[in-house]
Design an enzyme around this catalytic site. Structure first.
Site, PDB file in Angstrom:
ATOM      1  N   ASN A  12      -8.037 103.339 102.487  1.00  0.00           N
ATOM      2  CA  ASN A  12      -7.663 104.321 101.462  1.00  0.00           C
ATOM      3  C   ASN A  12      -8.783 104.380 100.424  1.00  0.00           C
ATOM      4  O   ASN A  12      -8.893 103.499  99.581  1.00  0.00           O
ATOM      5  CB  ASN A  12      -6.331 103.896 100.823  1.00  0.00           C
ATOM      6  N   TRP A  13      -9.588 105.419 100.523  1.00  0.00           N
ATOM      7  CA  TRP A  13     -10.748 105.525  99.623  1.00  0.00           C
ATOM      8  C   TRP A  13     -10.357 105.972  98.217  1.00  0.00           C
ATOM      9  O   TRP A  13     -11.197 105.988  97.323  1.00  0.00           O
ATOM     10  CB  TRP A  13     -11.778 106.510 100.217  1.00  0.00           C
ATOM     11  N   LYS A  14      -9.115 106.410  98.057  1.00  0.00           N
ATOM     12  CA  LYS A  14      -8.654 106.922  96.747  1.00  0.00           C
ATOM     13  C   LYS A  14      -9.620 108.005  96.259  1.00  0.00           C
ATOM     14  O   LYS A  14     -10.059 108.812  97.064  1.00  0.00           O
ATOM     15  CB  LYS A  14      -8.483 105.771  95.757  1.00  0.00           C
ATOM     16  N   HIS A 101       2.236 107.075  97.697  1.00  0.00           N
ATOM     17  CA  HIS A 101       1.476 105.926  97.185  1.00  0.00           C
ATOM     18  C   HIS A 101       1.921 105.648  95.747  1.00  0.00           C
ATOM     19  O   HIS A 101       2.257 106.572  95.005  1.00  0.00           O
ATOM     20  CB  HIS A 101      -0.026 106.247  97.242  1.00  0.00           C
ATOM     21  N   GLU A 103       0.351 105.082  93.163  1.00  0.00           N
ATOM     22  CA  GLU A 103      -0.397 105.817  92.130  1.00  0.00           C
ATOM     23  C   GLU A 103       0.139 107.238  91.985  1.00  0.00           C
ATOM     24  O   GLU A 103       0.106 107.813  90.900  1.00  0.00           O
ATOM     25  CB  GLU A 103      -1.904 105.789  92.465  1.00  0.00           C
ATOM     26  N   GLU A 178       3.567  97.902  99.805  1.00  0.00           N
ATOM     27  CA  GLU A 178       2.511  97.636  98.831  1.00  0.00           C
ATOM     28  C   GLU A 178       3.131  97.246  97.498  1.00  0.00           C
ATOM     29  O   GLU A 178       3.545  98.127  96.714  1.00  0.00           O
ATOM     30  CB  GLU A 178       1.666  98.893  98.616  1.00  0.00           C
ATOM     31  N   GLY A 184      -4.985  96.706  93.680  1.00  0.00           N
ATOM     32  CA  GLY A 184      -6.192  96.738  92.839  1.00  0.00           C
ATOM     33  C   GLY A 184      -6.268  95.630  91.807  1.00  0.00           C
ATOM     34  O   GLY A 184      -7.125  95.653  90.935  1.00  0.00           O
ATOM     35  N   SER A 222      -4.605  94.439  97.463  1.00  0.00           N
ATOM     36  CA  SER A 222      -5.675  93.447  97.312  1.00  0.00           C
ATOM     37  C   SER A 222      -5.962  92.640  98.579  1.00  0.00           C
ATOM     38  O   SER A 222      -6.232  91.445  98.506  1.00  0.00           O
ATOM     39  CB  SER A 222      -5.365  92.504  96.138  1.00  0.00           C
ATOM     40  N   GLY A 243      -7.564  99.366 100.004  1.00  0.00           N
ATOM     41  CA  GLY A 243      -8.199 100.271  99.049  1.00  0.00           C
ATOM     42  C   GLY A 243      -9.595  99.785  98.694  1.00  0.00           C
ATOM     43  O   GLY A 243     -10.581 100.073  99.384  1.00  0.00           O
TER      44      GLY A 243
HETATM   45  P1  PGA Z   1      -6.235  97.724  97.012  1.00  0.00           P
HETATM   46  O1  PGA Z   1      -5.463  99.111  97.205  1.00  0.00           O
HETATM   47  O2  PGA Z   1      -6.579  97.232  98.382  1.00  0.00           O
HETATM   48  O3  PGA Z   1      -7.428  98.096  96.201  1.00  0.00           O
HETATM   49  O4  PGA Z   1      -5.304  96.818  96.298  1.00  0.00           O
HETATM   50  C1  PGA Z   1      -4.484  99.248  98.188  1.00  0.00           C
HETATM   51  C2  PGA Z   1      -3.852 100.605  98.034  1.00  0.00           C
HETATM   52  O5  PGA Z   1      -3.677 101.083  96.924  1.00  0.00           O
HETATM   53  O6  PGA Z   1      -3.502 101.243  99.010  1.00  0.00           O
END
Ligand code: PGA
Length: 259
Positions: A12-14, A101, A103, A178, A184, A222, A243
């Site tokens: 997931n490159w966001k 997600h 976010e 998640e 993150g 993470s 991510g």
């Molecule tokens: P992260 O993100 O690996 O940076 O914790 C995972 C995600 O948000 O899908």
């Protein structure tokens, strides 16, 4: 091999990287450094890079690498300024879409109802949903019962719709567990906790649908080169959603090549 079956790893490159040149370089590095025999890799870039990456993938002739959008609109077509439809992401080569997600839930107020609607829209169009669920830190602090009740609510909307509609039940369906507090933050959940919660999710899905639906459970939050081995060895996990770690090609290749 840490996984019993070939895992699904989602990158997931966001909202990264900052331009198409860097997006191309990142995918090129994946292609050069990852061994695709043992994994199915799903890359979820910002939607603006999809066309470019599709072209690169076609010319590279690598197998087992697929594209995903990070979101879709719950509607199919029409006056929805700023939205991207399921048909559009399929047209640029997506096989998957991330939905719900944390976010999107947190910053764009996406509700369980909207997420369920998006999920149906995806399934009706044969786009495989990767639905994200997970508890916040505050909910975690209230104990395991609270966490399970939150997950139940997040899953219920999706599963009620899924069970009641005439969608193709053989289509793959991915749930990404998640924990919001782990995303993150560098704080991954404890392995036995992850296994327990993912087992609970699997059971809740089986009970709610009363049928063997083709669900796979991913863990996200993470995942990095230091913790992936203990997470990937868990019996209730079929893959991961990564991510930050997916933006560091050498680290990401280490994870993908040691599944
Ligand atoms: P992260 O993100 O690996 O940076 O914790 C995972 C995600 O948000 O899908």
């Amino acid at each position: 091999m840490l996984f019993k079956e070939k895992p699904i790893i989602v990158a997931n490159w966001k909202m990264n990287p900052i331009n198409s040149k860097e997006a191309k370089e990142l995918l090129d590095l994946y292609i050069k450094t990852i061994n695709f025999n043992n994994i199915n890799l799903v890359v979820a870039p910002p939607v603006i890079y999809l066309e470019l990456l599709k072209t690169l993938l076609i010319s590279s002739k690598v197998n087992n690498i697929y594209l995903s959008s990070q979101n879709i609109c719950s509607e199919y077509v029409g006056a929805f300024t700023g939205e991207i439809s399921v048909g559009m992401v399929k047209d640029v080569g997506c096989k998957y879409t991330i939905i719900g997600h944390s976010e999107r839930r947190q910053y764009y107020q996406e509700t369980n109802e909207l997420i369920a609607k998006k999920c149906l829209t995806a399934l009706n169009s044969k786009l495989i949903p990767i639905v994200c669920v997970g508890e916040t830190k505050q909910q975690l602090e209230q104990g395991e019962m609270e966490v399970k009740s939150i997950l139940n609510k997040q899953l219920k909307f999706i599963l009620d719709d899924y069970a009641n509609q005439s969608v193709d039940k053989n289509l793959e369906f991915l749930i990404a567990y998640e924990p919001v507090w782990a995303i993150g933050s560098g704080l991954s959940a404890d392995a036995s906790y992850i296994n327990n919660i993912c087992g609970y999710i699997r059971e809740a899905i089986t009970n709610a649908t009363d049928s063997k639906i083709n669900v796979k459970i991913l863990y996200g939050g993470s995942v990095n080169k230091d913790n992936f081995k203990s997470i990937f060895a868990l019996p209730n996990i079929n893959g991961a959603l990564i991510g930050g770690g997916s933006l560091i090609p050498s680290e990401f290749a280490t994870i993908c090549n040691n599944c």
